[in-house]
Scaffold this motif. Structure first.
Motif, PDB file in Angstrom:
ATOM      1  N   THR A  69      67.451  79.405  69.052  1.00  0.00           N
ATOM      2  CA  THR A  69      67.341  78.666  70.308  1.00  0.00           C
ATOM      3  C   THR A  69      66.054  77.846  70.350  1.00  0.00           C
ATOM      4  N   ALA A  70      64.956  78.433  69.873  1.00  0.00           N
ATOM      5  CA  ALA A  70      63.682  77.705  69.866  1.00  0.00           C
ATOM      6  C   ALA A  70      63.778  76.452  68.991  1.00  0.00           C
ATOM      7  N   ILE A  71      64.351  76.592  67.803  1.00  0.00           N
ATOM      8  CA  ILE A  71      64.508  75.438  66.918  1.00  0.00           C
ATOM      9  C   ILE A  71      65.431  74.400  67.549  1.00  0.00           C
ATOM     10  N   ALA A  72      66.528  74.871  68.135  1.00  0.00           N
ATOM     11  CA  ALA A  72      67.495  73.958  68.744  1.00  0.00           C
ATOM     12  C   ALA A  72      66.879  73.196  69.909  1.00  0.00           C
ATOM     13  N   LEU A  73      66.050  73.855  70.707  1.00  0.00           N
ATOM     14  CA  LEU A  73      65.419  73.188  71.840  1.00  0.00           C
ATOM     15  C   LEU A  73      64.500  72.061  71.375  1.00  0.00           C
ATOM     16  N   VAL A  74      63.729  72.326  70.336  1.00  0.00           N
ATOM     17  CA  VAL A  74      62.793  71.302  69.854  1.00  0.00           C
ATOM     18  C   VAL A  74      63.543  70.136  69.218  1.00  0.00           C
ATOM     19  N   LEU A  75      64.378  70.433  68.217  1.00  0.00           N
ATOM     20  CA  LEU A  75      65.059  69.366  67.482  1.00  0.00           C
ATOM     21  C   LEU A  75      66.123  68.673  68.335  1.00  0.00           C
ATOM     22  N   GLY A  76      66.871  69.439  69.128  1.00  0.00           N
ATOM     23  CA  GLY A  76      67.902  68.845  69.971  1.00  0.00           C
ATOM     24  C   GLY A  76      67.319  67.924  71.018  1.00  0.00           C
ATOM     25  N   THR A  77      66.185  68.320  71.606  1.00  0.00           N
ATOM     26  CA  THR A  77      65.541  67.480  72.617  1.00  0.00           C
ATOM     27  C   THR A  77      64.979  66.206  72.004  1.00  0.00           C
ATOM     28  N   LEU A  78      64.315  66.339  70.853  1.00  0.00           N
ATOM     29  CA  LEU A  78      63.766  65.153  70.190  1.00  0.00           C
ATOM     30  C   LEU A  78      64.877  64.174  69.807  1.00  0.00           C
ATOM     31  N   ALA A  79      65.976  64.714  69.284  1.00  0.00           N
ATOM     32  CA  ALA A  79      67.087  63.838  68.900  1.00  0.00           C
ATOM     33  C   ALA A  79      67.697  63.165  70.124  1.00  0.00           C
ATOM     34  N   ALA A  80      67.803  63.897  71.225  1.00  0.00           N
ATOM     35  CA  ALA A  80      68.384  63.335  72.441  1.00  0.00           C
ATOM     36  C   ALA A  80      67.528  62.190  72.976  1.00  0.00           C
ATOM     37  N   VAL A  87      73.365  71.106  68.720  1.00  0.00           N
ATOM     38  CA  VAL A  87      74.261  70.170  69.391  1.00  0.00           C
ATOM     39  C   VAL A  87      74.396  70.462  70.884  1.00  0.00           C
ATOM     40  N   VAL A  88      74.361  71.735  71.294  1.00  0.00           N
ATOM     41  CA  VAL A  88      74.527  72.024  72.718  1.00  0.00           C
ATOM     42  C   VAL A  88      73.293  71.582  73.500  1.00  0.00           C
ATOM     43  N   VAL A  89      72.120  71.732  72.905  1.00  0.00           N
ATOM     44  CA  VAL A  89      70.910  71.228  73.553  1.00  0.00           C
ATOM     45  C   VAL A  89      70.944  69.709  73.590  1.00  0.00           C
ATOM     46  N   PHE A  90      71.305  69.097  72.484  1.00  0.00           N
ATOM     47  CA  PHE A  90      71.390  67.634  72.390  1.00  0.00           C
ATOM     48  C   PHE A  90      72.337  67.076  73.455  1.00  0.00           C
ATOM     49  N   ASN A  91      73.525  67.650  73.560  1.00  0.00           N
ATOM     50  CA  ASN A  91      74.509  67.147  74.521  1.00  0.00           C
ATOM     51  C   ASN A  91      74.030  67.303  75.960  1.00  0.00           C
ATOM     52  N   ASN A  92      73.418  68.438  76.284  1.00  0.00           N
ATOM     53  CA  ASN A  92      72.940  68.667  77.649  1.00  0.00           C
ATOM     54  C   ASN A  92      71.819  67.703  78.014  1.00  0.00           C
ATOM     55  N   VAL A  93      70.877  67.501  77.103  1.00  0.00           N
ATOM     56  CA  VAL A  93      69.739  66.624  77.407  1.00  0.00           C
ATOM     57  C   VAL A  93      70.184  65.172  77.486  1.00  0.00           C
ATOM     58  N   VAL A  94      71.038  64.731  76.567  1.00  0.00           N
ATOM     59  CA  VAL A  94      71.537  63.355  76.608  1.00  0.00           C
ATOM     60  C   VAL A  94      72.294  63.089  77.899  1.00  0.00           C
ATOM     61  N   ALA A  95      73.143  64.048  78.303  1.00  0.00           N
ATOM     62  CA  ALA A  95      73.903  63.879  79.540  1.00  0.00           C
ATOM     63  C   ALA A  95      72.972  63.761  80.739  1.00  0.00           C
ATOM     64  N   ARG A  96      71.920  64.573  80.772  1.00  0.00           N
ATOM     65  CA  ARG A  96      70.984  64.507  81.897  1.00  0.00           C
ATOM     66  C   ARG A  96      70.191  63.207  81.892  1.00  0.00           C
ATOM     67  N   LEU A  97      69.780  62.734  80.716  1.00  0.00           N
ATOM     68  CA  LEU A  97      69.044  61.478  80.638  1.00  0.00           C
ATOM     69  C   LEU A  97      69.905  60.301  81.082  1.00  0.00           C
ATOM     70  N   ARG A  98      71.179  60.342  80.741  1.00  0.00           N
ATOM     71  CA  ARG A  98      72.072  59.257  81.150  1.00  0.00           C
ATOM     72  C   ARG A  98      72.275  59.232  82.653  1.00  0.00           C
ATOM     73  N   ARG A  99      72.206  60.409  83.292  1.00  0.00           N
ATOM     74  CA  ARG A  99      72.371  60.477  84.743  1.00  0.00           C
ATOM     75  C   ARG A  99      71.068  60.219  85.472  1.00  0.00           C
ATOM     76  N   GLY A 100      69.933  60.261  84.756  1.00  0.00           N
ATOM     77  CA  GLY A 100      68.643  60.065  85.393  1.00  0.00           C
ATOM     78  C   GLY A 100      68.339  58.596  85.632  1.00  0.00           C
TER      79      GLY A 100
END
Length: 271
Positions: free
Chosen positions: A76-87, A150-163
């Protein structure tokens, strides 16, 4: 879209049948975990918490639980860092290969687990083997992180698009530097998406078995692997049902919280 009465009934019936197929077996696992009958006859001859006590006293089950928790937290820690940066990179910037990045991030969760497991096993043995690093907890965490990102990436991208990007621009116009804008505007905007993505990533990692089988080696046994290896032992059947019930409950909680956090209801942000 307007459906006829017959179509609505058919859709509801199909939905109900699908829910029955999914959730009745899970309920049976929970019932069997307190079934006094060791052979799990139906209906239960009585209810008991004896098997829960036996499961708690089983050092192998406790160790497997702790192993799954550690693997889940690391992935989860790795996914949060890499998924957020990619998003942020995909949403905020336009560059060559942008769509390819989105595709590559999502690909591991779409591939069959056995394909991912074999690929990772081969890569670890080829790259880490010559360095004297064998399969173990580190390779399990890396393997789980590949599909948790991917689940972190999808959640962050979706939130950024709505922001609203204008909020960050207004912050910068009012004299805030990049760090202040991130702390006061950007992070609060994506905070719930990060928590939801982290919860889903942990849930995915916690109950993963296929990829774990190919990346764990002989010294690492997560809870799903412990359950699978004890299924054929009749004396362990009650304890296995208890551990399976715990696995169900521990998987449901983060998924429920993530659903609440990502919903559009006014109360979603209070969790």
């Amino acid at each position: 879209m307007h459906l006829s009465r017959a179509a609505r009934i058919a859709v509801r019936t199909a939905a109900f049948a699908g829910l029955v197929v999914i959730y009745v077996p899970l309920l049976l696992v929970l019932v069997d975990s307190v079934n006094a009958d060791r052979t799990f006859g139906w209906p239960p001859s009585g209810l008991t918490l004896r098997w829960w006590a036996d499961a708690w006293d089983d050092s192998g089950a406790r160790q497997a639980l702790w192993t799954s928790v550690r693997a889940g937290l690391g992935a989860t820690a790795i996914a949060l860092v890499l998924g957020t940066l990619a998003a942020f990179a995909v949403h905020r910037h336009r560059f060559f290969g942008r769509e390819a990045v989105s595709f590559l991030v999502a690909l591991p969760i779409a591939l069959p687990g056995i394909v991912t497991g074999i690929a990772l096993n081969t890569a670890f043995r080829t790259v880490l083997g010559p360095l004297g690093v064998g399969l173990g907890m580190v390779t399990v965490i890396i393997g789980h992180a590949t599909f948790c990102i991917v689940v972190v990436f999808n959640n962050v991208v979706a939130r950024l698009r709505r922001g609203q990007g204008s909020l960050e621009e207004a912050s910068m116009d009012l004299g805030a530097d990049s760090f202040q804008t991130f702390r006061l505007v950007t992070f609060p905007l994506v905070r719930s998406a990060l928590v939801a993505g982290g919860l889903l990533a942990f849930a995915l990692s916690f109950d993963e078995i296929v990829v774990t089988t190919f990346t764990a080696g002989a010294g690492v046994r997560t809870l799903p692997i412990w359950i699978f290896s004890n299924l054929a032992r009749p004396n362990q059947a009650p304890v296995v049902n208890v551990v399976a019930a715990v696995l169900v409950l521990l998987s449901v909680v983060p998924v429920y919280l993530a659903q609440r956090l990502t919903s559009d209801s006014p109360s979603a942000g209070r969790l």
